[in-house]
Design a protein around this motif. Structure first.
Motif, PDB file in Angstrom:
ATOM      1  N   GLU A 109      -2.900   1.561   7.884  1.00 45.81           N
ATOM      2  CA  GLU A 109      -3.788   2.432   8.659  1.00 45.81           C
ATOM      3  C   GLU A 109      -3.785   3.838   8.088  1.00 45.81           C
ATOM      4  OE1 GLU A 109      -2.579   2.192  12.735  1.00 45.81           O
ATOM      5  OE2 GLU A 109      -3.072   0.056  12.869  1.00 45.81           O
ATOM      6  N   THR A 111      -3.541   7.773   7.510  1.00 48.83           N
ATOM      7  CA  THR A 111      -2.562   8.776   7.910  1.00 48.83           C
ATOM      8  C   THR A 111      -2.992  10.133   7.344  1.00 48.83           C
ATOM      9  OG1 THR A 111      -0.231   9.428   7.807  1.00 48.83           O
ATOM     10  CG2 THR A 111      -1.109   8.332   5.870  1.00 48.83           C
ATOM     11  N   GLU A 113      -0.767  12.083   6.344  1.00 52.21           N
ATOM     12  CA  GLU A 113       0.343  12.312   5.423  1.00 52.21           C
ATOM     13  C   GLU A 113      -0.109  12.108   3.976  1.00 52.21           C
ATOM     14  OE1 GLU A 113       4.109   9.514   4.518  1.00 52.21           O
ATOM     15  OE2 GLU A 113       3.897  10.129   6.611  1.00 52.21           O
ATOM     16  N   THR A 129      -7.749  10.404   1.910  1.00 45.98           N
ATOM     17  CA  THR A 129      -6.954   9.727   2.922  1.00 45.98           C
ATOM     18  C   THR A 129      -6.148   8.590   2.308  1.00 45.98           C
ATOM     19  OG1 THR A 129      -8.666  10.227   4.544  1.00 45.98           O
ATOM     20  CG2 THR A 129      -7.107   8.508   5.137  1.00 45.98           C
ATOM     21  N   ILE A 132      -1.096   3.605   5.218  1.00 47.47           N
ATOM     22  CA  ILE A 132       0.327   3.235   5.206  1.00 47.47           C
ATOM     23  C   ILE A 132       0.588   2.170   6.272  1.00 47.47           C
ATOM     24  CG2 ILE A 132       1.117   5.479   4.344  1.00 47.47           C
ATOM     25  CD1 ILE A 132       2.008   6.137   7.238  1.00 47.47           C
ATOM     26  N   SER A 133       1.659   1.411   6.081  1.00 53.43           N
ATOM     27  CA  SER A 133       2.144   0.492   7.114  1.00 53.43           C
ATOM     28  C   SER A 133       3.563   0.069   6.761  1.00 53.43           C
ATOM     29  CB  SER A 133       1.241  -0.740   7.266  1.00 53.43           C
ATOM     30  OG  SER A 133       1.418  -1.638   6.204  1.00 53.43           O
ATOM     31  N   HIS A 150       1.809   4.308  -0.274  1.00 58.09           N
ATOM     32  CA  HIS A 150       0.588   4.937   0.229  1.00 58.09           C
ATOM     33  C   HIS A 150      -0.568   4.379  -0.600  1.00 58.09           C
ATOM     34  CE1 HIS A 150       3.593   7.814   1.638  1.00 58.09           C
ATOM     35  NE2 HIS A 150       2.680   8.308   2.457  1.00 58.09           N
TER      36      HIS A 150
END
Length: 165
Positions: A109, A111, A113, A129, A132-133, A150
Motif C-alpha cells: 500500500e 506510504t 515514507e 509514491t 510497502i507491506s 519499497h
C-alpha cells in the motif's frame, strides 16, 4: 635400564612430534586480490549477488547498490570485534512482470515514507509514491537477510534495504 627408558622416551617424543607436525595441514594460503571482498560503500551494478540472496526479484534489468559491514569505518577499520553484520542497499529496476507479480501477490500500500538510503545512492531513488507491506518485506527476507522493501508506484523500481544478521 635407564638408557632403555631414555631411548623409549626419546622415541615417544619423536613419534609425538611427527604426528602433531602432520596436523597443521601445511601452509595457510594467502588470500589473492580476486578473493577479497569489494570495498565498502562502493557503488556496484552487478546483479548476481542480489539475485542469489533475493530470488523474488527475478532477473532484474539493472541495479545500483552498495554493501558493507555495520561498524566499519570509511578506511575499512572495524570498530567492534566479533562477527560482522552485513548490509545491502539497492535500487533495482525489475522486469515489468516481476514488479506486477510483487504488487499482486503482496498487496503493498502507498506510504508517504521515502526510503532513506546511503548518501551515495540517494540521488538514484526515484521521486514519487512508494508501496510497502509486511508481506513484501518478508518475501524479500530469508533465514540470513532481513529486508525492508519499497516498490515504486509509478515504475518497476524496487528500493531494498537488507541486513544480514
Amino acid at each position: 635400564m635407564t638408557t632403555q627408558l631414555q631411548l623409549i622416551g626419546t622415541v615417544i617424543v619423536f613419534a609425538a612430534s611427527l604426528s602433531l607436525g602432520g596436523c597443521g595441514g601445511g601452509d595457510v594460503p594467502m588470500r589473492t586480490e580476486a578473493e577479497t571482498t569489494v570495498q565498502a560503500n562502493q557503488i556496484r551494478h552487478d546483479l548476481e549477488p542480489l539475485t542469489k540472496r533475493f530470488p523474488e526479484i527475478g532477473h532484474p534489468i539493472s541495479a545500483t547498490w552498495m554493501g558493507g559491514t555495520v561498524g566499519a569505518q570509511s578506511d575499512n577499520r572495524v570498530t567492534v570485534p566479533g562477527p560482522s553484520t552485513y548490509w545491502i542497499e539497492a535500487i533495482i529496476k525489475l522486469e515489468p512482470t516481476t514488479a506486477d507479480a510483487l504488487r499482486a501477490k503482496y498487496a503493498p500500500e502507498a506510504t508517504a515514507e521515502t526510503p532513506n538510503l546511503n548518501e551515495g545512492l540517494r540521488a538514484n531513488v526515484p521521486a514519487g509514491t512508494f508501496l510497502i507491506s509486511d508481506s513484501l518485506n518478508k518475501a524479500l527476507s530469508n533465514k540470513d537477510w532481513r529486508s525492508a522493501a519499497h516498490l515504486h508506484d509509478g515504475s518497476n523500481t524496487l528500493v531494498l534495504r537488507s541486513v544480514d544478521d
